[in-house]
Motif scaffolding. Structure first.
Motif, mmCIF file in Angstrom:
data_model
loop_
_atom_site.group_PDB
_atom_site.id
_atom_site.type_symbol
_atom_site.label_atom_id
_atom_site.label_comp_id
_atom_site.label_asym_id
_atom_site.label_seq_id
_atom_site.Cartn_x
_atom_site.Cartn_y
_atom_site.Cartn_z
ATOM 1 N N GLY A 41 0.822 -1.196 0.000
ATOM 2 C CA GLY A 41 0.000 0.000 0.000
ATOM 3 C C GLY A 41 0.861 1.251 0.000
ATOM 4 O O GLY A 41 2.069 1.202 0.276
ATOM 5 N N TYR A 42 0.240 2.385 -0.319
ATOM 6 C CA TYR A 42 0.922 3.683 -0.331
ATOM 7 C C TYR A 42 0.253 4.574 0.696
ATOM 8 O O TYR A 42 -0.980 4.678 0.755
ATOM 9 C CB TYR A 42 0.837 4.328 -1.716
ATOM 10 C CG TYR A 42 1.299 5.767 -1.765
ATOM 11 C CD1 TYR A 42 2.645 6.074 -1.872
ATOM 12 C CD2 TYR A 42 0.387 6.823 -1.689
ATOM 13 C CE1 TYR A 42 3.080 7.381 -1.909
ATOM 14 C CE2 TYR A 42 0.805 8.138 -1.726
ATOM 15 C CZ TYR A 42 2.154 8.416 -1.840
ATOM 16 O OH TYR A 42 2.579 9.723 -1.871
ATOM 17 N N VAL A 86 6.124 15.389 7.146
ATOM 18 C CA VAL A 86 5.356 14.333 6.485
ATOM 19 C C VAL A 86 6.258 13.623 5.493
ATOM 20 O O VAL A 86 7.090 14.261 4.822
ATOM 21 C CB VAL A 86 4.116 14.907 5.765
ATOM 22 C CG1 VAL A 86 3.317 13.793 5.105
ATOM 23 C CG2 VAL A 86 3.248 15.682 6.751
ATOM 24 N N ALA A 87 6.107 12.302 5.389
ATOM 25 C CA ALA A 87 6.897 11.512 4.440
ATOM 26 C C ALA A 87 5.985 10.513 3.738
ATOM 27 O O ALA A 87 5.133 9.879 4.366
ATOM 28 C CB ALA A 87 8.028 10.771 5.153
ATOM 29 N N ALA A 88 6.149 10.399 2.428
ATOM 30 C CA ALA A 88 5.431 9.392 1.655
ATOM 31 C C ALA A 88 6.140 8.053 1.817
ATOM 32 O O ALA A 88 7.367 7.977 1.744
ATOM 33 C CB ALA A 88 5.374 9.791 0.187
ATOM 34 N N THR A 108 5.504 -3.227 7.459
ATOM 35 C CA THR A 108 6.798 -2.594 7.263
ATOM 36 C C THR A 108 6.617 -1.322 6.450
ATOM 37 O O THR A 108 5.922 -1.311 5.441
ATOM 38 C CB THR A 108 7.767 -3.542 6.531
ATOM 39 O OG1 THR A 108 7.933 -4.728 7.312
ATOM 40 C CG2 THR A 108 9.118 -2.888 6.341
ATOM 41 N N VAL A 109 7.252 -0.242 6.905
ATOM 42 C CA VAL A 109 7.115 1.074 6.281
ATOM 43 C C VAL A 109 8.465 1.492 5.722
ATOM 44 O O VAL A 109 9.475 1.460 6.429
ATOM 45 C CB VAL A 109 6.609 2.111 7.305
ATOM 46 C CG1 VAL A 109 6.487 3.474 6.656
ATOM 47 C CG2 VAL A 109 5.269 1.683 7.885
ATOM 48 N N SER A 110 8.499 1.893 4.450
ATOM 49 C CA SER A 110 9.735 2.307 3.795
ATOM 50 C C SER A 110 9.532 3.644 3.109
ATOM 51 O O SER A 110 8.539 3.836 2.395
ATOM 52 C CB SER A 110 10.193 1.266 2.767
ATOM 53 O OG SER A 110 10.363 -0.003 3.376
ATOM 54 N N SER A 111 10.473 4.554 3.312
ATOM 55 C CA SER A 111 10.360 5.889 2.753
ATOM 56 C C SER A 111 10.435 5.858 1.236
ATOM 57 O O SER A 111 11.234 5.119 0.653
ATOM 58 C CB SER A 111 11.469 6.785 3.307
ATOM 59 O OG SER A 111 11.433 8.056 2.685
#
Length: 367
Positions: A41-42, A86-88, A108-111
């Motif tokens: 997901g985004y 804020v970061a996408a 898991t979140v990745s920039s």
């Protein structure tokens, strides 16, 4: 006895295990169709302390912020956004088999942009979709990271990866992913290390058990990586899988050498064989020195100063002997290489050369 030899940083260790060692079928196979599914997901991570995306270089972050605020009833119009908090990010998760609605899984979140750290941020509600385009979970929560970045005017210190983090139990499954497997007429066991001998051994053990339990053979080898099992009418599939998984089978290990060049580790299987081969490791060193010789004339003469180039070439070739490795066993091979005083990178090069010469009867895998 079977030998598993590890060579790392000049260290050779032989691990001896009983030849009759066996493994459970559940440890060497998986049931075909019962697997995890990947979700992606985004989304946006908010609440960063000035370590978020630069909106000038990450235009998609500003577009996402405007879209999120508009859905919340906040219209900015042409107002410029100057936030650095804020970061996408791209959010990934693994959906286990047979999960039901309401189950929590890690995310898991990745920039995605030029954010320098996701520490202290919070992931905003992000739908996670599968390969079919349908959403199966929604992720939201505080982001935890294992690294940090400290930056000054002249020095920057970074430990770990601060632009990647996790949201523990942050994704909630919104759609059931269960299935009724008890009524299936047959299933297939897939070998994690495909081999015909192992597949035949699994089928034989299952049939020996089923002859006593059900009075008929129920397993047959489909190919070198799968065994088909037919379910008797007197038992459900889950019960049959549980019983067959406890059966023990002797696993045949292929003749394989695995080389990890980064750590200098070499792992050799017990079935590795080598034909008698001669090995010579020589190093020819050529040193070329350029110099200028200045010739001065005698005093009170009409001579002139002359510069002449001078080249000196030195050739050094150590008297390296030719080593002959005899004996086809793994132990002899390791003893011969270690006796030559070789380091792991040199052993790797030798193994590749022996394989090219056709004297190594094993698969060579270099990682």
């Amino acid at each position: 006895m079977k030998l598993l030899t590890l060579i790392g940083f000049g260290l050779a260790v032989a691990l001896a295990v009983p030849a009759e060692a066996t493994s459970r079928i559940k440890d060497v196979t998986v049931v075909q169709g019962i697997r995890d599914n990947q979700l992606v997901g985004y989304g946006l991570v908010i609440g960063l302390a000035g370590t978020g995306d630069s909106l000038r270089t990450s235009a998609f972050t500003e577009v996402s912020m405007r879209s999120m605020l508009q859905k919340m009833g906040i219209g900015l119009g042409d107002t410029a956004i100057q936030s650095k908090n804020v970061a996408a990010v791209v959010v990934t998760a693994t959906l286990p088999p047979f999960v039901t609605q309401g189950t929590r899984i890690d995310a898991t979140v990745s920039s995605l942009g030029d954010a320098t750290s996701l520490g202290g941020g919070t992931l905003v509600m992000t739908p996670l979709v599968a390969a079919n385009g349908e959403a199966y979970a929604v992720a939201q929560g505080s982001v935890t990271i294992n690294g940090f970045k400290a930056q000054g005017k002249a020095t920057t210190v970074t430990q770990g990866i601060p632009t990647t983090g996790r949201v523990p139990n942050g994704a909630i499954v919104e759609r059931d992913h269960d299935a009724d497997i008890n009524s299936i007429p047959e299933f297939t066991l897939q070998l994690q290390n495909p081999d015909f001998a192992t597949a035949e051994g699994i089928a034989d053990q299952i049939n020996i058990y089923s002859q006593r339990r059900f009075g008929a053979a129920i397993a047959e080898v489909k190919d070198f990586r799968s065994v088909r099992v037919k379910r008797p009418d007197s038992i459900i599939a889950s019960r049959l899988m549980a019983e067959l998984g406890l059966l023990k089978v002797e696993v045949d290990a292929p003749a394989r050498i695995v080389v990890d060049e980064r750590s200098g580790t070499i792992v050799m299987g017990e079935n590795v064989r080598i034909s008698p081969v001669a090995i010579s490791i020589g190093s020819l060193t050529v040193k070329i020195t350029e110099d200028v010789i200045v010739s001065q004339p005698l005093p009170r003469s009409d001579g002139k100063t002359v510069q002449s180039p001078s080249t000196e070439i030195q050739i050094a070739q150590p008297d390296d002997p030719v080593a002959i490795l005899r004996g086809p066993t793994l132990e002899k091979l390791v003893q011969g290489l270690n006796r030559m005083g070789l380091k792991p990178p040199e052993i790797t090069s030798i193994l590749q050369s022996i394989k090219s010469a056709g004297a190594l009867q094993a698969e060579l895998v270099v990682q």
